[in-house]
Structures are given as structure tokens and as C-alpha cells.
Design a protein around this motif. Sequence first.
Motif, PDB file in Angstrom:
ATOM      1  N   ALA A   8       5.636   7.025   3.795  1.00 59.21           N
ATOM      2  CA  ALA A   8       4.767   6.815   2.629  1.00 59.21           C
ATOM      3  C   ALA A   8       5.004   7.958   1.648  1.00 59.21           C
ATOM      4  CB  ALA A   8       3.299   6.758   3.038  1.00 59.21           C
TER       5      ALA A   8
ATOM      6  N   ALA B 179       1.010   8.229  -2.665  1.00 59.15           N
ATOM      7  CA  ALA B 179       0.339   6.972  -2.306  1.00 59.15           C
ATOM      8  C   ALA B 179      -1.168   7.171  -2.371  1.00 59.15           C
ATOM      9  CB  ALA B 179       0.761   6.525  -0.910  1.00 59.15           C
TER      10      ALA B 179
ATOM     11  N   HIS C 219       0.828  -1.212   0.000  1.00 63.17           N
ATOM     12  CA  HIS C 219       0.000   0.000   0.000  1.00 63.17           C
ATOM     13  C   HIS C 219       0.861   1.260   0.000  1.00 63.17           C
ATOM     14  CE1 HIS C 219      -3.825  -2.170   0.968  1.00 63.17           C
ATOM     15  NE2 HIS C 219      -2.961  -3.051   1.432  1.00 63.17           N
ATOM     16  N   GLY C 220       2.171   1.084  -0.164  1.00 63.13           N
ATOM     17  CA  GLY C 220       3.069   2.223  -0.223  1.00 63.13           C
ATOM     18  C   GLY C 220       3.665   2.634   1.105  1.00 63.13           C
TER      19      GLY C 220
END
Length: 832
Positions: free
Chosen positions: A428, A432, A408-409
Motif C-alpha cells: 500500500a 493511502a 482502497h490502495g
Amino acid sequence: MFNTGPMSSECLGNLLRITLSAEYFKDKYLSFSVVDQSGIAWEIDETMASQCGYTVTYSNWSKIEFRASALSCHSHLEKDVFVVTIQIKASHTPDMKNATTHLKSASCYYGPWSPRELVCESNYMEVSVRREVPQTAKDFIQDEPEDWTLAFPEAKAGKASVWQIVFHQPEEKKALLVSDAWSAGYGFNTTDTRVLLRIPYTAEQIQLVEDQGITFSAVRSSTFYKQQWMILMVDTAVACPVDGVDYTNKTIIWTVPKYIQPLSTGATSFKDVLVEAGVDLHKLSAKEMASRKYVLSNDLNAITMKIPIGAEGGYYKTSVSSGQHGAKYTINLFLEHQWEDNKWGLTKHTIIKEIETPFEQVELAITNNSNLSARLMNVTVGTFLPDVELVNLTIEGAAVAVPEAVQHGYLTYEIRYANGSKAYIIQAPLDAPSIKKEYARADMRAYTLNVTLAFITHPTSETFAVPVIIVSAVKDAVLPSVKGFCDGRNFHLIITHGNVDQNWLPFISDWHMTPEAVQKYNYSLRDNGTHLEISVPFLSSHVNYEDFHTSGIKASLHLTLKDGITLANRRDFSISCRFSPSELIQCLPNGTVVITAVKLVGLADLDTSLLVLRDRRCKPSLVTEKTATFKFSVNTCGTSRKFNSTTMAYENDVLYFRPGNDTPVYQLKFVCWYAIKQTVDVQYESKKNPPPSIKPGFGSLALSLKLFKEKSYSEPYQELEYPVVKYLREALYFEVELLQPKDVRLELNLDDCWATNSQSQDSIPQWPILINGCENSKDSYRTVFHEVSYSLRVKFPQHLKRFEVKMFTFVQGTTLLQEQVRCLCAVGSPNI
């Protein structure tokens, strides 16, 4: 202390401690067994541990300890040296498959033994006494006949070991054979010189007694054993403090009363021999205590220890209360009190006391260390104690395990500090998908990282969550831009999207341009993802008219882009154009003039329905909020006429008067020019046509019956607005229209129209509104017909019929019926 691989052993008086390497056994399931002299391994559970003198503790950030009493069930004691052998199995799975086995044997010397030794462990109480003991207490002597009566029948069969115990309780005395007492969880052991009784804190015969306001867990008992031809009885009373801990001014105060009644029965004089204390079963000297700011005081009736919370020797561990993160300070104290009395001689009382302070909430720091130039969000959460582990992240409402967060980054890092504490870093990229992006101001965008971190504590498996919301402002906003132009009849706006307006909504004069609304007004709205194109006719209700001149009418269109959630104004655009006056006037060859007057922005109170021509009896045939349309002949309404050699001009004015004032505040002058002499070449061919005739035939007609909101017939009620609520005698404006076919030769005629309170056209009651195309003469309020004139919407006036009816309801006797009223019409054959 002996270090052997992952385990080390230590002799601590009459206790043996084996410490397991926390690093080696981390994340493993453990099974403890004790090996007897025959080599048989006995697995230790909680019941066996408290019965046989074993203690297993998990403390100090996963530190694991095993403790065994010198007189434990499986220890081998010879000449004051006791030997204990344990077996530990470690596996990565709870079913203990593929477990590795570790064997540890340790021997400890302990001596000399006191006549009576008492041990208060965390999970059991233990008393051992010499076999050569003084007489039992005086208050026991009066119990002796009864005790012997209870015990003697089994004496003949008893072996040279403990074989019976009598418990003294306020309400009764209870004798148990060894086998029964063992089944009840009590532990027994004998040596050549000692008799031992071990009692778990959950035993049935335990009494809670109070001394100086402090509660003790106590058992008074007489233990019988057979030695050669004699049956001997000894006093095996034992007592351990249950409470006695207070917390004042960041200080732990532990108080232990001396010479409590269950342990001093029969004695009349007492003398302290030794009072020592320490931490983790290690005795501390007075100098060591002073360096740690411990205070040990021995008063006449009690021993008191004072420990500053957070002092050396204890440790903090993470705790969770009502989902909140906090900590408790834990310290494992022990106290050794030796005294002499005139009954036992020397008594040694060892108390092991793990003290845990109440929960105290600990705020966690959330630090934004984002590197915006690298377009990377970075947040540090901490600090945590070593017993905390990050297990998952909740991203956009979904829980994601730490190893899967990278998909999910999100990257997570654990950082450790020199003092053993740690923190977690969450990273992140700004791009993202779960990073929320919002327009902030000017050329700034706000990036929001919103995750919830879930943690677990070891070994208690408590869980808590930490919401993390970080907002960073980045100078990377690209605002939408616009260009506009006008053609002869429309405004056109082309908006180039930026990177902040994905959820912005277009408004014209606080009117939301939804696809449905745009279709209603015949506007155009198209969005291909990169551009938004808007077209609005010059003559529309959302256009502002600023002034008119012979050179043209100045009109403007104002567009606002609003936030899709808060509806706050984000961007305003405006376009202004001049349109030809010819858009407002039609001079028809038959001498009919159609003129549309527009409301100017400077006359906000102007009512377009009150606009008139020079002859004030000439009123508009079509009215909207911002326009009024007149249709009249050049020979009427006060129109003046002028001639020159080639043309004839007809002039008139559209005027607006405020009540009580004969000077117009609005004047729109218009002229129609007609050529006096004009030659037109027309090709004509004579042809004999048959006389016209009408022949009956069949076909389908598309009709509509609509209810309008006002007399101007400009806005009908929409489907979602039904049923319409009206007061009695309030006007209802109906329009019947022939939709298909669009034949100019057809004219619509109405036969009958009637009202009913049911969907069925034949239902009763019903009332006729029109009869054979005429109003009902029996109506108290006659139906009124309205003329239909040509307009932008009405191309064929002969295809429409309009009439006005006063609202009514049906009556049954003297009762008003509140049902809905429905109107139906029957249409005759259109004339050709």
C-alpha cells in the motif's frame, strides 16, 4: 498406474484407487457415480459409499482419491479380475449446471484369495469368506439350534444368495432378512466362491470391545445363504481398531493387538505368516522404512509402528483451533497381518489407518519490507501451507474482498516456494487514506499499516484471521511554524500548518482554546486550513506580565500545541512585547483616575484583591486573577500634587504588602499630568430650548439576572453549571443589568426581588429579598448592595444593580425543604 487425462488408476491388492488431478479439478464442485454392468450410473453419497465399498477422500492439499473394494456393489468380478467404472461430474456451481462428465473404467487382478479376508477402511468394515468353510466355533454350536430356528422359516423362499444374517450380541440375538439388513445400511455380496458382509461404523449392531487397552469396533454374526438344496451358515465376524494411537516425543506410536477374541473364536493355535506395513496402501520394505526412520515391530501379542512426526510419507495440513492458526501432521498408514489358525487356516487382515496428530499452533512471520524511498509499504505474511487461501482484508473496520482491495490502495500477491508452501505480500502506498500518519519526533512521521487478513483452508473451510500492524518511520514531517507581532492592544500569532498538526489543539497556559471559550474571553481564533490566526488582548487573564518600566510593560503570551488524543505537548511558541503604559491608566478631565495594576510573574502568591493605593483604605473596584482596577479622584487616596509653570502632576502608587510587613513587595508608580493654562476654542450658539419634560410612553427593555462566583463580579455562572450548589449562609452575588436600550440617560431601578422554590413567580412558599428597592428588614441576614463602577466590561454603571444575599432554604414546620431556590426580580420604570 494408468494416467488418462485428469484421472489415474492404481491396483492395490483387493482395492482399486483412482486419483483425480488436483490442479484440473481445483475450485470445482464434484459428483461421483458408479456405473453398473447395465450402464446405469448410481450417484454415491455417504450411506451408499459405506454400504457398497466405496471411499472418497480429500487430503494432501486437495488431493482427491476414490477407492473401490474388489467386491463392491457394482464391480464386475470374473476369474479374479474385477472391473470398476466411475463417472465424475465437475461444475463451477453447486447446482452442477453445465457440468463436464468424466468416465473412468479400470480393471485389477487380485488373487489368490485367502479363506478369510478382513478390510478396515476409513468408512466401513468388510469381511469375505469362502463358501467351503470349517465348522463354526464350539461356542457357536450351542447357538446353532437357536440360529437355525430363527433362520429356517425363510429358507424355502430364499434364492441362491445371502438371504439372512443373525447378529450375536451380549443381550440377544437378532435375525434380519437381506432386505431389512440392506435397509439398515449393511452391504452383502456373493460370488461363486465367497460370501461378503460390509458394515458401516455407524451400524446399530456394532459392539465396542477392548483388547490390551485398545478399543475395537466389532460385529459377531452368522450369515445364512442357500446353495442348491442346502442352507449353509458361515461365521462373518469382523473387528477393526478404533484407537491405539499415542504421541510421545514427536513420535506417532500405533499399536494393533493380534488374535483379538472376536476374530479368534474357536481357534486354539496361531502362527504369523506375514506382517507388512506401508503408506498410502503402498508396502514399504525394511530398507525403505529405515530410510524414513519408521520402526515396525511384531511382538507376541501386538504389532507396533513408530513414525516420527513430520517424516516422509505424511504431510502437514493447516488446522484452526479457537481462531488460532496451526497445523496437524497426517499420515495414511496401512497394516497387513496374515496368520494361520486351526479354524480358518489363513486369515488376511488389512487395516487402513489415517492418523492425524493433535493441533499445534504455528506462529506466522510478519516481515516489513517497505520501500520508503518509493513511499511504498510492503509486508510479507507467512509461510502458509498450500491449503490456505487469502479471501479478504479488513481495512478501517470494513471487510474487503481481495479483488476489491485495489480500490482502497492495497495490492496483494501470492508467492510460492519450492517446497509447496507460500506467503502473501500486501502493498500500500504511504499516502493511502487508511494508512495512519502520526508525528513521531523531530522531523519524523510514523506511518501505520493496520489490516486484518482473513484466510480459509481447503477443503475443510476453516477460517482464521491474522492482524497485521506495521509501523514505519519516515523523515518527512513538516512542523507548524509561527510568526507573531503586537499592535497597541493585542498579541497576534499566525501559525502556518505543517503536515503533522491536523489534530493538534491550541492551548494557552494549559487552557484549551475552544471556540466557545475564545468567545467568552473576547479572543479571536480563525483557521482557514493552511493558517491558524490567534489574537489575545494585552489585558487578559492568560497573559503573563514580566516587568513594567517607564518605557512600557513587558508582557508575554505562551502557546502550546498538544496532541488531540494524548494531550502530549508537541510544539511551544512564545511572543513577548512591550505595551505602552497608557494602556493601564486613564486621566479623565474631571479629575478622575482609572488605573489598572497587573500581577507580575515573579510574584506568584500576589493576591490582586489586596492591592491598595497610598491610602490603604482605597481598594480596587474591579479584580481579576491578574489585574486590579482602581477608580478614584485625584484629591483622594493619598494622591500627591506637584506644579510647574505649565502643568500640574498628580502621583500615587499601587502597593502590595505581605501580612505583617510594612515594606511593599510590589509598587507601581503612576502620574497624571494636567495643563494649568489651556485655551480651547469652542463654538457656541445660543438657542432657546423648551423646558425639559417627562412624558410616559411604551417600549421594550432587555434585562438579565445573573449569579456570579465571587464578589469581584468578574465571572458569572454559565448555563451548564446550573443548578448551583451552595451551603447555608454562603454568599450569593446577584447582578441585574439593563441590556437594551443602551441609553446613557437611563438608570435601572429595582422594585421587588423574591425567592421561591418553583418556576412560577406566584408560587408558595416565597420570601422577599428586596421590597420597593430596599432590603427586607425582617431578614436575619440583611441584603447588601454593592457599588457598580466603570470598567472595561461596564460602560454604563447606572444600567446595573448588584446585591449580595446569604444562602437560605425554606422550612416547613421543623423540616428543611431541599428543593431548589429560585430568585426573581421586578424592575421599575427606568428614570431619565
